[in-house]
Design a protein around this motif. Structure first.
Motif, PDB file in Angstrom:
ATOM      1  N   SER A  21      87.047 -30.909  38.514  1.00 34.83           N
ATOM      2  CA  SER A  21      88.104 -31.330  38.749  1.00 34.83           C
ATOM      3  C   SER A  21      88.280 -32.854  38.732  1.00 34.83           C
ATOM      4  N   VAL A  22      87.473 -33.634  38.450  1.00 30.40           N
ATOM      5  CA  VAL A  22      87.679 -35.260  37.943  1.00 30.40           C
ATOM      6  C   VAL A  22      87.317 -35.502  36.663  1.00 30.40           C
ATOM      7  N   LEU A  23      86.744 -34.433  35.892  1.00 29.58           N
ATOM      8  CA  LEU A  23      86.372 -34.255  34.357  1.00 29.58           C
ATOM      9  C   LEU A  23      87.940 -33.931  34.075  1.00 29.58           C
ATOM     10  N   ASP A  24      88.986 -33.037  34.491  1.00 32.65           N
ATOM     11  CA  ASP A  24      90.505 -31.522  34.064  1.00 32.65           C
ATOM     12  C   ASP A  24      91.361 -33.719  35.092  1.00 32.65           C
ATOM     13  N   TYR A  25      91.416 -34.490  35.432  1.00 35.96           N
ATOM     14  CA  TYR A  25      91.641 -35.769  35.766  1.00 35.96           C
ATOM     15  C   TYR A  25      91.534 -36.972  34.725  1.00 35.96           C
ATOM     16  N   PHE A  26      90.159 -36.882  34.191  1.00 39.77           N
ATOM     17  CA  PHE A  26      90.085 -37.294  32.813  1.00 39.77           C
ATOM     18  C   PHE A  26      91.358 -37.448  31.756  1.00 39.77           C
ATOM     19  N   ALA A  27      91.043 -35.642  32.275  1.00 38.00           N
ATOM     20  CA  ALA A  27      91.429 -35.185  30.312  1.00 38.00           C
ATOM     21  C   ALA A  27      93.401 -35.251  30.702  1.00 38.00           C
ATOM     22  N   ARG A  28      93.779 -35.251  32.014  1.00 35.46           N
ATOM     23  CA  ARG A  28      95.493 -35.424  31.799  1.00 35.46           C
ATOM     24  C   ARG A  28      95.591 -36.932  32.046  1.00 35.46           C
ATOM     25  N   LEU A  67      75.081 -43.788  33.422  1.00 34.35           N
ATOM     26  CA  LEU A  67      75.966 -44.675  33.082  1.00 34.35           C
ATOM     27  C   LEU A  67      76.611 -45.390  32.880  1.00 34.35           C
ATOM     28  N   LEU A  68      77.521 -44.354  33.404  1.00 36.39           N
ATOM     29  CA  LEU A  68      79.016 -45.194  34.360  1.00 36.39           C
ATOM     30  C   LEU A  68      78.777 -45.645  35.835  1.00 36.39           C
ATOM     31  N   ARG A  69      78.209 -44.823  36.558  1.00 35.69           N
ATOM     32  CA  ARG A  69      77.573 -45.334  37.304  1.00 35.69           C
ATOM     33  C   ARG A  69      77.602 -47.022  37.699  1.00 35.69           C
ATOM     34  N   ALA A  70      76.485 -46.914  36.929  1.00 37.22           N
ATOM     35  CA  ALA A  70      76.207 -48.126  36.355  1.00 37.22           C
ATOM     36  C   ALA A  70      77.684 -49.350  36.074  1.00 37.22           C
ATOM     37  N   ALA A  71      78.181 -48.692  35.312  1.00 41.26           N
ATOM     38  CA  ALA A  71      79.860 -49.540  34.844  1.00 41.26           C
ATOM     39  C   ALA A  71      80.722 -49.577  35.484  1.00 41.26           C
ATOM     40  N   TYR A  72      80.551 -48.509  36.403  1.00 41.65           N
ATOM     41  CA  TYR A  72      81.260 -48.730  38.006  1.00 41.65           C
ATOM     42  C   TYR A  72      81.293 -50.004  38.681  1.00 41.65           C
ATOM     43  N   LEU A  73      79.775 -50.214  38.982  1.00 43.81           N
ATOM     44  CA  LEU A  73      79.282 -50.877  40.167  1.00 43.81           C
ATOM     45  C   LEU A  73      79.108 -52.380  39.645  1.00 43.81           C
ATOM     46  N   PRO A  77      88.086 -40.408  42.622  1.00 45.70           N
ATOM     47  CA  PRO A  77      87.373 -39.804  41.395  1.00 45.70           C
ATOM     48  C   PRO A  77      86.546 -40.314  40.973  1.00 45.70           C
ATOM     49  N   LEU A  78      85.966 -41.122  40.902  1.00 46.10           N
ATOM     50  CA  LEU A  78      84.856 -41.574  40.141  1.00 46.10           C
ATOM     51  C   LEU A  78      83.728 -42.024  41.848  1.00 46.10           C
ATOM     52  N   ARG A  79      84.139 -41.850  42.421  1.00 49.70           N
ATOM     53  CA  ARG A  79      83.085 -42.016  44.445  1.00 49.70           C
ATOM     54  C   ARG A  79      83.104 -40.172  44.108  1.00 49.70           C
ATOM     55  N   ILE A  80      84.097 -39.590  43.782  1.00 47.49           N
ATOM     56  CA  ILE A  80      83.216 -37.966  43.904  1.00 47.49           C
ATOM     57  C   ILE A  80      82.763 -37.401  42.917  1.00 47.49           C
ATOM     58  N   LEU A  81      83.180 -38.138  41.641  1.00 48.72           N
ATOM     59  CA  LEU A  81      81.885 -38.237  40.875  1.00 48.72           C
ATOM     60  C   LEU A  81      80.107 -38.198  41.383  1.00 48.72           C
ATOM     61  N   PHE A  82      80.047 -39.634  41.955  1.00 54.86           N
ATOM     62  CA  PHE A  82      78.429 -40.307  41.790  1.00 54.86           C
ATOM     63  C   PHE A  82      78.288 -39.442  42.674  1.00 54.86           C
ATOM     64  N   THR A  83      78.632 -39.001  43.807  1.00 59.44           N
ATOM     65  CA  THR A  83      78.014 -38.176  44.652  1.00 59.44           C
ATOM     66  C   THR A  83      77.273 -36.287  44.242  1.00 59.44           C
ATOM     67  N   GLU A  84      75.942 -36.750  45.447  1.00 59.49           N
ATOM     68  CA  GLU A  84      75.673 -35.183  44.678  1.00 59.49           C
ATOM     69  C   GLU A  84      76.375 -33.929  45.307  1.00 59.49           C
ATOM     70  N   THR A  85      76.701 -33.170  44.839  1.00 60.76           N
ATOM     71  CA  THR A  85      76.967 -31.751  45.371  1.00 60.76           C
ATOM     72  C   THR A  85      75.988 -31.764  46.771  1.00 60.76           C
ATOM     73  N   GLY A  86      77.328 -31.227  47.292  1.00 64.82           N
ATOM     74  CA  GLY A  86      76.533 -31.016  48.722  1.00 64.82           C
ATOM     75  C   GLY A  86      76.154 -31.806  49.760  1.00 64.82           C
ATOM     76  N   GLU A  87      76.729 -33.036  49.220  1.00 66.29           N
ATOM     77  CA  GLU A  87      76.812 -34.266  50.126  1.00 66.29           C
ATOM     78  C   GLU A  87      79.111 -34.882  50.258  1.00 66.29           C
ATOM     79  N   ALA A  88      78.678 -35.518  51.807  1.00 63.09           N
ATOM     80  CA  ALA A  88      79.951 -36.453  51.919  1.00 63.09           C
ATOM     81  C   ALA A  88      79.848 -37.480  51.240  1.00 63.09           C
ATOM     82  N   VAL A  89      81.231 -37.197  50.357  1.00 66.57           N
ATOM     83  CA  VAL A  89      81.608 -38.764  49.601  1.00 66.57           C
ATOM     84  C   VAL A  89      81.774 -39.517  50.509  1.00 66.57           C
TER      85      VAL A  89
END
Length: 374
Positions: free
Chosen positions: A187-194, A135-141, A161-173
């Motif tokens: 780390s993206v979740l930690d960033y949002f918390a900050r 849902l976040l990806r759709a809102a971003y797009l 941070p959002l581009r990192i979050l939408f990239t699957e682990t093991g893949e390059a952003v």
């Protein structure tokens, strides 16, 4: 794209707010393009030489009749690295159409695509599940592509941070960026918390700084208009008692004056003979005419505000019935208008109008109220 405003149009007595920006229009005769103003209104009407709506705008952009970018500008080169690039996506017809739709939402006080993206971020923070990430990806797009780097309001990290979050682990952003790990997602979740903590702290700090702001909106502005009564003032002059030429005798600085207008212009004069003539003028208008022609005190520009404040204080403390009228205006901003007074004293719809009379009336009103309380 820079939006400007406010602007508006009237429809059946109702104000429809709008905003405008520059676009290029194709000249139907010569084939070239020229700059024009595109105005967008809250009801979805779009004007640029002719009237249309979002669907009509989409057609004109698709046909090349209107364009949001300079048709003669050379195309920008592709960045050598999408991950390293500091620029947003290029402005496209689709992106501009989405931006215009956002402008309509903003004019109506509804959430824009950027605000809806933040709503999705907060939902994902509360429940970092895969459905909420989608849902976040759709809102971003849904945010216009050329504006996505601004969606987080962080020009250091931009939308990374959002581009990192939408990239699957093991893949390059972005295909050429860092390979994503589970720790990077965290780390993206930690960033949002900050960010949320910083926003909360700033809100608390601002609340303390603005603790004396009124809790409720004040009254609408009150306009004090100039008027003339050739046959004499009415028995119930109402708010016209706020005018300086209203005949309310005042004792001030050891002398008596028929009105604030008499006192102000008499005290501005350098010569005693002029002061006497102004004081004894038949009306406030005559006192102003005489005072404007008389040589002024050398220090008048330095003391005139204090003199006027003192005269108003004398007028309303020496006439309780007039004070009740002033107090009846509550906390309304007072716009003192007219033609006879200089823009220094009255409200003028440009940068010359200082509205000092309105401001001093508001100050006097506050002093009267304080005098009741203390």
């Amino acid at each position: 794209m820079t939006w400007r405003g406010p602007t508006y149009r009237m429809v059946d007595g109702e104000r429809i707010d709008g905003a405008w920006c520059h676009i290029w229009r194709r000249n139907q005769m010569g084939g070239g393009y020229y700059l024009d103003d595109l105005v967008v209104f809250a009801d979805g009407r779009i004007t640029c030489g002719e009237h249309t709506d979002l669907a009509g705008l989409a057609r004109k952009l698709a046909e090349g009749r209107w364009t949001a970018t300079d048709p003669e500008a050379p195309p920008l080169p592709d960045p050598p690295s999408k991950w390293e690039s500091r620029s947003g996506e290029p402005l496209t017809p689709k992106g501009f159409l989405l931006e215009v739709a956002d402008r309509v939402e903003a004019l109506n006080g509804r959430p824009t695509s950027g605000q809806r993206c933040w709503d999705a971020i907060r939902r994902y923070e509360r429940q970092p599940t895969e459905p909420n990430r989608e849902l976040l990806r759709a809102a971003y797009l849904a945010v216009p592509a050329h504006l996505r780097i601004y969606v987080l309001g962080d020009m250091d990290r931009q939308d990374r941070p959002l581009r990192i979050l939408f990239t699957e682990t093991g893949e390059a952003v972005d295909g050429d960026g860092p390979v994503v790990t589970a720790e990077m997602h965290q780390s993206v979740l930690d960033y949002f918390a900050r960010v949320n903590k910083a926003v909360q702290d700033e809100g608390e700090r601002r609340a303390a700084q603005h603790a004396d702001d009124p809790a409720e909106p004040g009254r609408p502005p009150l306009v004090s208009s100039e008027t003339v009564y050739p046959q004499g003032w009415p028995d119930e002059p109402g708010l016209f008692v706020l005018r300086n030429d209203f005949p309310a005798p005042v004792e001030f600085a050891g002398d008596s004056y028929a009105s604030v207008q008499h006192g102000y212009w008499a005290l501005s004069a350098a010569e005693a003979s002029d002061r006497s003539a102004i004081r004894d003028a038949a009306s406030g208008r005559e006192a102003q005419e005489l005072g404007g022609r008389a040589p002024r005190r050398s220090d008048w520009s330095d003391v005139r505000l204090a003199v006027m404040a003192g005269l108003l204080r004398a007028k309303f403390t020496q006439h309780p019935d007039l004070a009740r009228v002033l107090l009846s205006t509550g906390d309304a901003r007072i716009s003192y208008t007219g033609f006879a007074d200089s823009p220094f004293w009255r409200d003028v719809p440009d940068d010359r109008g200082r509205n000092w009379m309105g401001r001093l009336l508001e100050l006097t009103r506050s002093e009267l109220l304080a005098g009741r309380l203390f």
